[in-house]
Scaffold this motif. Sequence first.
Motif, PDB file in Angstrom:
ATOM      1  N   GLN A 185      35.052 -38.362 -22.863  1.00  0.00           N
ATOM      2  CA  GLN A 185      33.664 -37.892 -22.898  1.00  0.00           C
ATOM      3  C   GLN A 185      33.574 -36.855 -24.004  1.00  0.00           C
ATOM      4  O   GLN A 185      34.324 -35.875 -24.001  1.00  0.00           O
ATOM      5  CB  GLN A 185      33.298 -37.268 -21.552  1.00  0.00           C
ATOM      6  N   GLY A 186      32.693 -37.105 -24.979  1.00  0.00           N
ATOM      7  CA  GLY A 186      32.566 -36.179 -26.105  1.00  0.00           C
ATOM      8  C   GLY A 186      31.142 -35.715 -26.276  1.00  0.00           C
ATOM      9  O   GLY A 186      30.271 -36.020 -25.448  1.00  0.00           O
ATOM     10  N   THR A 187      30.884 -35.013 -27.345  1.00  0.00           N
ATOM     11  CA  THR A 187      29.539 -34.469 -27.566  1.00  0.00           C
ATOM     12  C   THR A 187      28.511 -35.584 -27.792  1.00  0.00           C
ATOM     13  O   THR A 187      27.328 -35.400 -27.568  1.00  0.00           O
ATOM     14  CB  THR A 187      29.530 -33.542 -28.794  1.00  0.00           C
ATOM     15  N   LYS A 188      28.990 -36.753 -28.242  1.00  0.00           N
ATOM     16  CA  LYS A 188      28.053 -37.866 -28.488  1.00  0.00           C
ATOM     17  C   LYS A 188      28.068 -38.881 -27.356  1.00  0.00           C
ATOM     18  O   LYS A 188      27.624 -40.013 -27.532  1.00  0.00           O
ATOM     19  CB  LYS A 188      28.406 -38.544 -29.812  1.00  0.00           C
ATOM     20  N   GLY A 189      28.668 -38.537 -26.230  1.00  0.00           N
ATOM     21  CA  GLY A 189      28.703 -39.460 -25.094  1.00  0.00           C
ATOM     22  C   GLY A 189      30.108 -39.957 -24.823  1.00  0.00           C
ATOM     23  O   GLY A 189      31.090 -39.427 -25.352  1.00  0.00           O
ATOM     24  N   ALA A 190      30.165 -41.015 -23.990  1.00  0.00           N
ATOM     25  CA  ALA A 190      31.471 -41.540 -23.594  1.00  0.00           C
ATOM     26  C   ALA A 190      31.924 -42.604 -24.573  1.00  0.00           C
ATOM     27  O   ALA A 190      31.114 -43.332 -25.146  1.00  0.00           O
ATOM     28  CB  ALA A 190      31.373 -42.128 -22.195  1.00  0.00           C
ATOM     29  N   ARG A 191      33.244 -42.701 -24.763  1.00  0.00           N
ATOM     30  CA  ARG A 191      33.782 -43.800 -25.574  1.00  0.00           C
ATOM     31  C   ARG A 191      35.182 -44.137 -25.083  1.00  0.00           C
ATOM     32  O   ARG A 191      35.799 -43.369 -24.349  1.00  0.00           O
ATOM     33  CB  ARG A 191      33.773 -43.463 -27.065  1.00  0.00           C
ATOM     34  N   GLU A 192      35.651 -45.327 -25.473  1.00  0.00           N
ATOM     35  CA  GLU A 192      36.990 -45.726 -25.077  1.00  0.00           C
ATOM     36  C   GLU A 192      37.843 -45.985 -26.307  1.00  0.00           C
ATOM     37  O   GLU A 192      37.333 -46.420 -27.338  1.00  0.00           O
ATOM     38  CB  GLU A 192      36.975 -46.922 -24.140  1.00  0.00           C
TER      39      GLU A 192
END
Length: 333
Positions: A185-192
């Motif tokens: 989870q980062g500042t721009k949302g979730a990613r994998e």
Amino acid sequence: MRTFEFNRPENAAAAVASAARAKTAQQGADIRFLAGGTTLVDLMKLEVETPNRLLDINRLPFDKIEELPNGGLKIGATVRNSDLAYHAKVQKDYAVLSQAILSGASAQLRNLATTAGNLLQRTRCMYFRDTAMPCNKREPATGCPAITGSNRMLAILGTSEQCIATNPSDMCVAMAALEATIHVQGTKGAREIAFGDFHLLPGQTPHRETVLEPGDLITHVTLPPPRAGSRQVYLKLRDRASYEFALASAAVVLNVAGGNVTYARIALGGVGSKPWRSHEAETVLTGKSANAANFRSAAEAALRGAQAQSENGFKIELAKRCLAHALQTAATA
Ligand SMILES: Cc1cc2nc3c(=O)[nH]c(=O)nc-3n(C[C@H](O)[C@H](O)[C@H](O)COP(=O)(O)OP(=O)(O)OC[C@H]3O[C@@H](n4cnc5c(N)ncnc54)[C@H](O)[C@@H]3O)c2cc1C
Ligand code: SF4
């Protein structure tokens, strides 16, 4: 130095926002997440890590291991290494992961160490851990004394003229072979992030060890559904039987049918600058007879690009034998 504790589900976003104020990505950053602390606090005592703010994530709700609808597994970032290694489904379907974790550190450390913290543990290179010495990884452009110095434990695969440090994790070697996915989870949302893309080679920037950006919080790791009928082995060779890092290790997931290898996933530890998946060895082995000659050929392929330093040339043959033996053990299991 100030410590902030985040203890409610909605606080994950606040933790990310706080960490995003760090000047750099996670490694060496001035604002850090604190999980088990067995890497971070250790390095703070040595003044290798000097954060001015710690964000304690231990009470965020990331401590569950859950089966996924597709049959895979979701492992929370703060799941303790012991809980993961002794989880019934892990022992049954992802045995290589359980074996790898239990081969590492000590019971006390495993009780505290977390999944995400293990992914981000740092090298044991003695120069990195000694602030009286130069080290490109700790302080860019200061030099790498290991190349002409003590390098017996260090890497032979994926090194650069800037850094020859080994990634010391056992858990990561198994996760590489199991083709795990890391969720952030980062500042721009979730990613994998696919496991093989997570750790970086040292190249010209050994201080950057992963693709994480400031603020990135690992929330969980997922494993794909288990391979039906696969045989799994983690073999770790080291100077003493416990409480010691690998000189060479191998994680193997193998399917054998009618005497032939139909599926192979292979990763090495203790020899790479990152957890070392060997697609070369997998290609050599797949479709071939499961015999000693082909296991040796796979091991030769895995170590083909190895580059020894003054003290660690023995690792090339050691790693080959380690992998060949792990394959033989899996095939006859
Ligand atoms: C004496 C000793 C022997 C050891 N032997 C072995 C061994 O044989 N094999 C082996 O594999 N390991 C070994 N280890 C390493 C051990 O496995 C790691 O220290 C441990 O896994 C780190 O987990 P942690 O939760 O304590 O991490 P922490 O120290 O809390 O954190 C480590 C890093 O991860 C970051 N971080 C933590 N959680 C998150 C998150 N959710 N999102 C983003 N960043 C995060 C932190 O900011 C920090 O940079 C040993 C350690 C010691 C001290
Ligand atoms: S090998 Fe890497 S970590 Fe060790 S001294 Fe050289 S630059 Fe530093």
